[in-house]
Design an enzyme around this catalytic site. Sequence first.
Site, PDB file in Angstrom:
ATOM      1  CB  VAL A  11      -0.957  -0.021   1.217  1.00  0.00           C
ATOM      2  CG1 VAL A  11      -1.609   1.335   1.438  1.00  0.00           C
ATOM      3  CG2 VAL A  11      -2.034  -1.073   1.003  1.00  0.00           C
ATOM      4  CE  LYS A  35       9.123  -4.398   2.348  1.00  0.00           C
ATOM      5  NZ  LYS A  35       7.930  -4.430   3.142  1.00  0.00           N
ATOM      6  CD  GLU A 155      -1.058  -7.971  -1.810  1.00  0.00           C
ATOM      7  OE1 GLU A 155      -0.662  -9.094  -2.135  1.00  0.00           O
ATOM      8  OE2 GLU A 155      -1.099  -7.571  -0.635  1.00  0.00           O
ATOM      9  CB  CYS A 260      -6.891  -7.507   2.878  1.00  0.00           C
ATOM     10  SG  CYS A 260      -5.539  -6.352   2.622  1.00  0.00           S
TER      11      CYS A 260
HETATM   12  P1  NAD Z   1       3.230  -4.570   4.187  1.00  0.00           P
HETATM   13  O1  NAD Z   1       3.536  -5.510   5.281  1.00  0.00           O
HETATM   14  O2  NAD Z   1       3.506  -4.953   2.772  1.00  0.00           O
HETATM   15  O3  NAD Z   1       3.980  -3.180   4.456  1.00  0.00           O
HETATM   16  C1  NAD Z   1       4.037  -2.529   5.684  1.00  0.00           C
HETATM   17  C2  NAD Z   1       5.374  -1.815   5.757  1.00  0.00           C
HETATM   18  O4  NAD Z   1       5.411  -0.979   6.920  1.00  0.00           O
HETATM   19  C3  NAD Z   1       6.567  -2.762   5.884  1.00  0.00           C
HETATM   20  O5  NAD Z   1       7.468  -2.520   4.824  1.00  0.00           O
HETATM   21  C4  NAD Z   1       7.188  -2.405   7.236  1.00  0.00           C
HETATM   22  O6  NAD Z   1       8.592  -2.548   7.267  1.00  0.00           O
HETATM   23  C5  NAD Z   1       6.748  -0.967   7.395  1.00  0.00           C
HETATM   24  N1  NAD Z   1       6.783  -0.453   8.772  1.00  0.00           N
HETATM   25  C6  NAD Z   1       6.326  -1.029   9.891  1.00  0.00           C
HETATM   26  N2  NAD Z   1       6.501  -0.233  10.949  1.00  0.00           N
HETATM   27  C7  NAD Z   1       7.100   0.896  10.494  1.00  0.00           C
HETATM   28  C8  NAD Z   1       7.527   2.093  11.083  1.00  0.00           C
HETATM   29  N3  NAD Z   1       7.396   2.306  12.389  1.00  0.00           N
HETATM   30  N4  NAD Z   1       8.066   3.038  10.289  1.00  0.00           N
HETATM   31  C9  NAD Z   1       8.209   2.842   8.974  1.00  0.00           C
HETATM   32  N5  NAD Z   1       7.812   1.718   8.340  1.00  0.00           N
HETATM   33  C10 NAD Z   1       7.269   0.758   9.100  1.00  0.00           C
HETATM   34  O7  NAD Z   1       1.700  -4.191   4.357  1.00  0.00           O
HETATM   35  P2  NAD Z   1       0.637  -3.756   3.220  1.00  0.00           P
HETATM   36  O8  NAD Z   1       0.132  -4.958   2.517  1.00  0.00           O
HETATM   37  O9  NAD Z   1       1.201  -2.614   2.437  1.00  0.00           O
HETATM   38  O10 NAD Z   1      -0.539  -3.217   4.157  1.00  0.00           O
HETATM   39  C11 NAD Z   1      -0.415  -2.030   4.906  1.00  0.00           C
HETATM   40  C12 NAD Z   1      -1.778  -1.675   5.446  1.00  0.00           C
HETATM   41  O11 NAD Z   1      -2.694  -1.439   4.374  1.00  0.00           O
HETATM   42  C13 NAD Z   1      -2.432  -2.769   6.299  1.00  0.00           C
HETATM   43  O12 NAD Z   1      -3.204  -2.166   7.301  1.00  0.00           O
HETATM   44  C14 NAD Z   1      -3.345  -3.479   5.305  1.00  0.00           C
HETATM   45  O13 NAD Z   1      -4.425  -4.098   5.939  1.00  0.00           O
HETATM   46  C15 NAD Z   1      -3.810  -2.313   4.459  1.00  0.00           C
HETATM   47  N6  NAD Z   1      -4.240  -2.670   3.100  1.00  0.00           N
HETATM   48  C16 NAD Z   1      -3.527  -3.600   2.405  1.00  0.00           C
HETATM   49  C17 NAD Z   1      -3.935  -3.908   1.107  1.00  0.00           C
HETATM   50  C18 NAD Z   1      -3.202  -4.957   0.325  1.00  0.00           C
HETATM   51  O14 NAD Z   1      -3.764  -5.437  -0.678  1.00  0.00           O
HETATM   52  N7  NAD Z   1      -1.985  -5.337   0.696  1.00  0.00           N
HETATM   53  C19 NAD Z   1      -5.038  -3.259   0.532  1.00  0.00           C
HETATM   54  C20 NAD Z   1      -5.702  -2.286   1.258  1.00  0.00           C
HETATM   55  C21 NAD Z   1      -5.288  -2.001   2.553  1.00  0.00           C
END
Ligand code: NAD
Length: 437
Positions: A11, A35, A155, A260
């Site tokens: 995201v 990353k 995704e 999700c």
């Molecule tokens: P992800 O695990 O791919 O990415 C999260 C990132 O946050 C990681 O790279 C992690 O290292 C980073 N992170 C954690 N703590 C941190 C901090 N303190 N400072 C900086 N970076 C930090 O997760 P995602 O799939 O991108 O999902 C993120 C959010 O969006 C979740 O709440 C998820 O439910 C929501 N979401 C995801 C999707 C999807 O399809 N993946 C769609 C809509 C919403």
Amino acid sequence: MKIAVFGTGYVGLVTALGFAKFGHSVYGIDRDEEKIKALNSGKVPFFEPGLDELLLEVQGKGLVKFSTDGKEAVEDSEVIFICVGTPPLEDGRADLSQVEDVARFIAENMKEYKVIVEKSTVPVKTSYWIKRIMNLYREKDVGFDVVSNPEFLREGSALEDFLYPERIVVGVESRKAREKMEELYRDFDAPILYTDVETAEIIKHASNSFLAMKISFINMVADLCEKVGADVEMVAKGMGLDSRIGQKFLKAGVGFGGSCFPKDLRAFYRIAEDEGVDFSLLKEVEKINELRPVKFVEKMKNVLWNLKGKRIGILGLSFKPNTDDVREAPSLKIIKLLKKEGAEIFAYDPVASENARKVMPELNCLSSPYEIAEGANAIALITEWDEFRGLDWKKIKDNMETPLIFDGRNFLEGRKLASLGFEYYPVGRKPFGRMNG
Ligand code: NAD
């Protein structure tokens, strides 16, 4: 505008690159050094169509900067997006510690008014807690607003979904913050729904839970169809032609997975429970989904008799096509069950093998579908990658020990496969080509 995005996962990275594409100046911050290193060298650390090219494009224009240190990003940005993970705790409630960490970091480093945007999927009332943390850690006279702007991307088509969304939801409490969000989304061609913050938070959880419910509903219909010899694909079509129901998400199969739906569904009924609302409908949706892999393996057992020592080829590991994400993937649950029965597993996925092996190191991943067919007693299609339709199925059949296909997504053409000599077992439909009984 100057924007900061905390978290550069699926995201966060799409958000950062997407806003940069619209000409905004974006900081992408992540605590994961690997990353950030990859991104700074022009490499997207996961598979998502279109992102590699966009990263190079916006990096070339100097519109995006990546760092593990968010200090400059906070100081320099007007709007700060929180896109970190909100994984499930043991009891299904959302673990919001990453969100808290970022809120605290922003509070400690901001020197002037900021708009802080929750884009991560969070339970209702999270904005209250963000505000509370901000108030505890900020310098007293520095103002801020918390906005909820849930993300609906999928995704596999994340960039398209972000750039051309069906709707944008913005939960906002002050005119100042609303104006910033209006400016930010000015060039997007999509309806924008402005609500209060709690409403926006609920829209995201309610949407994902509703979609999950549609899938579990049609999966139960599929079970009934199988019992009585009806065809779930036609039932879904007949239902979906009613515009009140719609065709989408009425796809029977081995169930939903990913990072999700399972987690958001649980987090939603847990938060309802915490508020004294019994949303047990959603618990049933979850239970139905958890049984899908079990029923699929039972079906395989009914056809193959003993699974012990049988060689099974798995087509597709990612939780859905066009992604390398295997979080909560039905494939891994099915593989575990098959192994428990003593089957020997060989898997193929166009891009997700590496991620699958991270969680299942002993998994035999081969480099082509033809290799997994070699000597196989059955093939189970779990992820509907487009390329599986175009395979040389005759060659596959010739390689197999016994020509059985279990199609967990009703994706292949059963009649055609039967004419090649396969026994074909779909979900919620009659099998094709069964040789006896
Ligand atoms: P992800 O695990 O791919 O990415 C999260 C990132 O946050 C990681 O790279 C992690 O290292 C980073 N992170 C954690 N703590 C941190 C901090 N303190 N400072 C900086 N970076 C930090 O997760 P995602 O799939 O991108 O999902 C993120 C959010 O969006 C979740 O709440 C998820 O439910 C929501 N979401 C995801 C999707 C999807 O399809 N993946 C769609 C809509 C919403």
